[in-house]
Design a protein around this motif. Structure first.
Motif, PDB file in Angstrom:
ATOM      1  N   GLU A 144      -3.753   7.582  -2.534  1.00  0.00           N
ATOM      2  CA  GLU A 144      -4.133   7.580  -1.118  1.00  0.00           C
ATOM      3  C   GLU A 144      -3.845   8.924  -0.454  1.00  0.00           C
ATOM      4  OE1 GLU A 144      -4.307   3.316   0.613  1.00  0.00           O
ATOM      5  OE2 GLU A 144      -2.195   3.772   0.371  1.00  0.00           O
TER       6      GLU A 144
ATOM      7  N   ARG B  22       0.665  -6.745  -4.432  1.00  0.00           N
ATOM      8  CA  ARG B  22       0.173  -7.776  -3.497  1.00  0.00           C
ATOM      9  C   ARG B  22       0.207  -9.113  -4.211  1.00  0.00           C
ATOM     10  NH1 ARG B  22      -4.920  -4.473  -0.696  1.00  0.00           N
ATOM     11  NH2 ARG B  22      -3.623  -2.642  -0.211  1.00  0.00           N
TER      12      ARG B  22
ATOM     13  N   SER C 146      -8.754   6.068   0.449  1.00  0.00           N
ATOM     14  CA  SER C 146      -7.847   5.239  -0.350  1.00  0.00           C
ATOM     15  C   SER C 146      -8.557   4.780  -1.627  1.00  0.00           C
ATOM     16  CB  SER C 146      -7.414   4.023   0.484  1.00  0.00           C
ATOM     17  OG  SER C 146      -6.640   3.150  -0.301  1.00  0.00           O
TER      18      SER C 146
ATOM     19  N   GLU D  36      -8.280   8.098   6.366  1.00  0.00           N
ATOM     20  CA  GLU D  36      -7.596   7.688   5.140  1.00  0.00           C
ATOM     21  C   GLU D  36      -8.575   7.418   3.987  1.00  0.00           C
ATOM     22  OE1 GLU D  36      -6.510   3.540   4.433  1.00  0.00           O
ATOM     23  OE2 GLU D  36      -4.455   4.221   4.223  1.00  0.00           O
TER      24      GLU D  36
ATOM     25  N   PHE E 139      -9.544  -5.656 -11.630  1.00  0.00           N
ATOM     26  CA  PHE E 139     -10.212  -5.396 -10.346  1.00  0.00           C
ATOM     27  C   PHE E 139      -9.349  -5.894  -9.187  1.00  0.00           C
ATOM     28  CE2 PHE E 139     -13.029  -6.234  -6.824  1.00  0.00           C
ATOM     29  CZ  PHE E 139     -13.849  -5.123  -6.827  1.00  0.00           C
ATOM     30  N   ARG E 140      -8.721  -7.050  -9.378  1.00  0.00           N
ATOM     31  CA  ARG E 140      -7.832  -7.565  -8.338  1.00  0.00           C
ATOM     32  C   ARG E 140      -6.555  -8.059  -8.990  1.00  0.00           C
ATOM     33  NH1 ARG E 140      -9.032  -8.562  -3.396  1.00  0.00           N
ATOM     34  NH2 ARG E 140     -11.243  -8.766  -3.804  1.00  0.00           N
ATOM     35  N   GLY E 141      -5.571  -7.168  -9.081  1.00  0.00           N
ATOM     36  CA  GLY E 141      -4.301  -7.525  -9.711  1.00  0.00           C
ATOM     37  C   GLY E 141      -3.218  -7.728  -8.668  1.00  0.00           C
TER      38      GLY E 141
ATOM     39  N   GLU F 257      -1.449 -11.651  -4.633  1.00  0.00           N
ATOM     40  CA  GLU F 257      -2.787 -12.233  -4.501  1.00  0.00           C
ATOM     41  C   GLU F 257      -2.736 -13.725  -4.833  1.00  0.00           C
ATOM     42  OE1 GLU F 257      -5.525 -10.655  -3.548  1.00  0.00           O
ATOM     43  OE2 GLU F 257      -4.915  -8.550  -3.652  1.00  0.00           O
TER      44      GLU F 257
ATOM     45  N   GLU G  25       0.882  -1.175   0.000  1.00  0.00           N
ATOM     46  CA  GLU G  25       0.000   0.000   0.000  1.00  0.00           C
ATOM     47  C   GLU G  25       0.915   1.219   0.000  1.00  0.00           C
ATOM     48  OE1 GLU G  25      -2.296   0.263   3.667  1.00  0.00           O
ATOM     49  OE2 GLU G  25      -0.509   0.667   4.850  1.00  0.00           O
TER      50      GLU G  25
ATOM     51  N   GLY H 130      -8.287   2.958  -5.535  1.00  0.00           N
ATOM     52  CA  GLY H 130      -7.509   2.099  -6.437  1.00  0.00           C
ATOM     53  C   GLY H 130      -7.741   2.565  -7.859  1.00  0.00           C
TER      54      GLY H 130
ATOM     55  N   GLN I 101      -2.475   2.879  -6.552  1.00  0.00           N
ATOM     56  CA  GLN I 101      -3.361   3.458  -5.537  1.00  0.00           C
ATOM     57  C   GLN I 101      -3.196   4.969  -5.523  1.00  0.00           C
ATOM     58  OE1 GLN I 101      -2.062   1.233  -1.981  1.00  0.00           O
ATOM     59  NE2 GLN I 101      -4.123   0.389  -1.893  1.00  0.00           N
TER      60      GLN I 101
ATOM     61  N   GLU J 217     -16.244  -3.355  -3.521  1.00  0.00           N
ATOM     62  CA  GLU J 217     -15.461  -2.175  -3.106  1.00  0.00           C
ATOM     63  C   GLU J 217     -14.765  -1.493  -4.275  1.00  0.00           C
ATOM     64  OE1 GLU J 217     -12.377  -3.154  -0.294  1.00  0.00           O
ATOM     65  OE2 GLU J 217     -11.387  -1.211  -0.563  1.00  0.00           O
ATOM     66  N   LEU J 218     -14.947  -0.162  -4.304  1.00  0.00           N
ATOM     67  CA  LEU J 218     -14.230   0.657  -5.275  1.00  0.00           C
ATOM     68  C   LEU J 218     -13.134   1.469  -4.570  1.00  0.00           C
ATOM     69  CD1 LEU J 218     -14.059   1.939  -8.128  1.00  0.00           C
ATOM     70  CD2 LEU J 218     -15.895   3.469  -7.458  1.00  0.00           C
ATOM     71  N   ALA J 219     -13.454   1.965  -3.382  1.00  0.00           N
ATOM     72  CA  ALA J 219     -12.483   2.755  -2.604  1.00  0.00           C
ATOM     73  C   ALA J 219     -12.791   2.562  -1.120  1.00  0.00           C
ATOM     74  CB  ALA J 219     -12.614   4.227  -2.972  1.00  0.00           C
TER      75      ALA J 219
END
Ligand code: GAP
Length: 570
Positions: free
Chosen positions: A223, A204, A414, A412, A214-216, A206, A172, A416, A221, A372-374
């Protein structure tokens, strides 16, 4: 290492993925070598879209504010940062492995997939219970699965000539801000409350990257860590600006009630998935009402629409600064046309180790439902105190207004970037029906069916539809479209190409992202631009040579009008 196909071929999500790959917006990395799961490359149009969104974020949340400092920190980071933050010990996902084929899966995702139920944030022991109770087997070969165990998501590498010197790719951007807090406070000359903002790559490992970008495993980010005197989280001078804005709130209590009901219902048949319920929703989106922006559907079964003022008053959101940042984010999303959103509070069993209160901005995705988007967390003084302890350096700062030395608390926001890009594309994606006029137009090879029916300057005319093979339109907001305007000569001969290039050069001085295209029929060129969300196209024809006017064609209405190119705002 390749990503499996995710969706049914005719699903909207798959169509957007196909478009991204076909037009080179974003596509799997290393395709040449069979692709590289969880990593993606952005092509020429994708990089422009990404830059536009990133710049919009930076302008709005950094440059236009007086209480924000920017940062661009290192990606490869000191291991003690992650020891202090708790990531070495707690940044884990539950992993199961097939004893037969050795394939590995994320236990919670596997359970969700098989049972069609959300198990977000539930404990490892509970996951193992569910795996056993439902006799879940390997989805690839039906082999027996191991118990779920923790898998740390950080990428570890070594620095310099010795392998002992290990470091982490940051998971992050936030911790790089915390690790620089003392120094930036000193040189930034800001008093509390103030923020530090950073956009950049995070990594990450994953277990099962999925759902395209969407999930890489590598993603960007954007933030903000916003530092506030611990006793002044309700002292938000800007709150009045957003107090009357409305949003759809889905509270932890509501979800816990729902989960309780589900548990009570267990055994009386399988639960219908939350996504299916979502689809029944009706209502208006993002409309303005009583000067307050309504971001979400009214009367939604998945939440309650109310003002931020009421949400704070009723202690649905605990503090004003937290509410303020969520409203600001929704306002920014709306500026890019994104309104199908809700705010969902994390239940106590899914809160991160550092958070006291967290809300996600969620988008209602086709097929996936709300996701979740943010994220918006109240991180308290957890991180600053953790770095003070690990480094041995005091992280308290002097607050002028109270003459106190305090360790600030942190709100915070945050975001993506990749997830947002995909969501914007999905939201903007529309399929067009082929029209007869479109075919005629294609045959005529004319921007406005110029059979003596030319519109006068400034006059609007219903344009011909798209070409036969052009069925997709991205209704992207003009402020983020990768190509803001395209210039076409009707044909290359008769001096039209030269004239078009002259006008193109002039428009490009105002916005360098303007593009020129002279290949293929005019209908095909319109269609190519519609498909990547270009809001305006300008065509130069024989009339241009006579009176200097051009045809300006608007993407969504298809309307065309003749105007002088000097009056085009781009
Ligand atoms: N600093 C807090 C933090 O990182 P997070 O909820 O883990 O919180 C924040 O991530 C945002 O980053 C998410 O809302 C999402 O938009 C994006 N994000 C997280 N993991 C991602 C992944 N694997 N791929 C793409 N985007 C991701």
């Amino acid at each position: 290492m390749t990503d499996k196909p995710l969706e049914k071929p005719d699903s909207k999500i798959q169509k957007v993925i196909n478009l991204c790959q076909r037009r080179g917006l974003v596509f799997s990395a290393a395709e040449l070598y069979g692709s590289f799961g969880g990593f993606f490359d952005y092509g020429p149009l994708g990089v422009e879209l990404k830059n536009n969104v990133k710049q919009s974020w930076w302008r709005r949340f950094v440059l236009q504010r007086e209480d924000m400092l920017g940062l661009d920190g290192a990606v490869l980071t000191h291991p003690r940062i992650w020891k202090a933050s708790g990531h070495v010990d707690a940044f884990n996902d539950p992993l199961v492995q097939c004893e037969k084929c050795k394939h590995r899966f994320r236990a919670d995702h596997l359970i969700e997939q098989e049972l069609n139920e959300s198990v977000d944030g539930i404990s490892e022991a509970k996951l193992n219970e569910l795996l056993k109770a439902h006799k879940l087997a390997c989805p690839d070969c039906k082999g027996t699965l191991t118990d779920a165990r923790n898998f740390n998501l950080m990428f570890k590498t070594s620095v310099g000539a010795t392998e002992d010197n290990h470091a982490y790719l940051r998971p992050e951007t936030a911790q790089v801000i915390f690790a620089n807090f003392k120094y930036l406070h000193q040189i930034g000359r800001k008093q509390l409350p103030f923020g530090i903002a950073q956009s950049g790559r995070s990594f990450r490992n994953e277990i099962s990257p999925r759902n395209f970008v969407f999930r890489g495993r590598e993603f960007e980010q954007m933030e903000i860590e916003f530092f506030v005197h611990p006793e002044k989280l309700d002292d938000c001078p800007e709150f009045d600006k957003i107090a009357k804005h409305k949003a759809l709130f889905c509270t932890a209590a509501q979800q816990e009630g729902k989960r309780q009901n589900q548990e009570n219902q267990a055994g009386k048949g399988k639960q219908s998935h939350e996504n299916k319920e979502n689809k029944k929703r009706e209502g208006d989106e993002g409309r303005k009402k009583n000067n307050a922006i309504v971001y979400a559907h009214e009367n939604d079964s998945n939440g309650q629409t109310m003002t931020f003022a009421d949400a704070v008053k009723q202690k649905i959101i605990q503090t004003k600064w937290h509410a303020y940042w969520m409203a600001e984010a929704l306002d920014w999303f709306a500026s890019m046309g994104l309104t199908k959103l809700r705010l969902r509070q994390h239940r106590s069993d899914e809160l991160s180790h550092y958070a006291k209160e967290t809300w996600d901005v969620e988008y209602d995705y086709p097929e996936w439902g709300w996701k979740e988007l943010a994220g918006f967390a109240n991180r308290t003084d957890f991180d600053l105190k953790a770095h003070a302890k690990e480094s041995g350096k005091d992280h308290a700062v002097f607050d002028e207004s109270t003459k106190q030395k305090v360790v600030p608390h942190v709100i915070e926001p945050s975001f993506g970037l990749d997830r947002l890009i995909f969501t914007l594309l999905l939201d903007a994606h529309h399929e067009q029906k082929e029209t007869k006029a479109g075919k005629e137009n294609e045959e005529e090879n004319s921007p406005n069916a110029a059979k003596g029916g030319k519109p006068a300057e400034g006059q609007k005319q219903k344009a011909a539809g798209p070409a036969e093979d052009a069925k997709i339109m991205l209704k992207l907001a003009p402020n983020i479209a990768p190509v803001p305007l395209a210039v076409f000569p009707l044909m290359k001969k008769d001096g039209l190409a030269e004239k078009a290039r002259e006008i193109y050069a002039e428009l490009k001085k105002h916005n360098p992202a303007v593009q020129y295209d002279e290949s293929g029929s005019i209908g095909k060129r319109y269609a190519r631009m519609d498909e990547v969300g270009t809001p305006l196209c300008v065509t130069i024809d024989h009339q241009t040579l006579q009176d200097g006017t051009v045809t300006l064609r608007e993407r969504e209405t298809g309307e065309q009008k003749r105007i002088k190119p000097g009056s085009i705002k781009v």
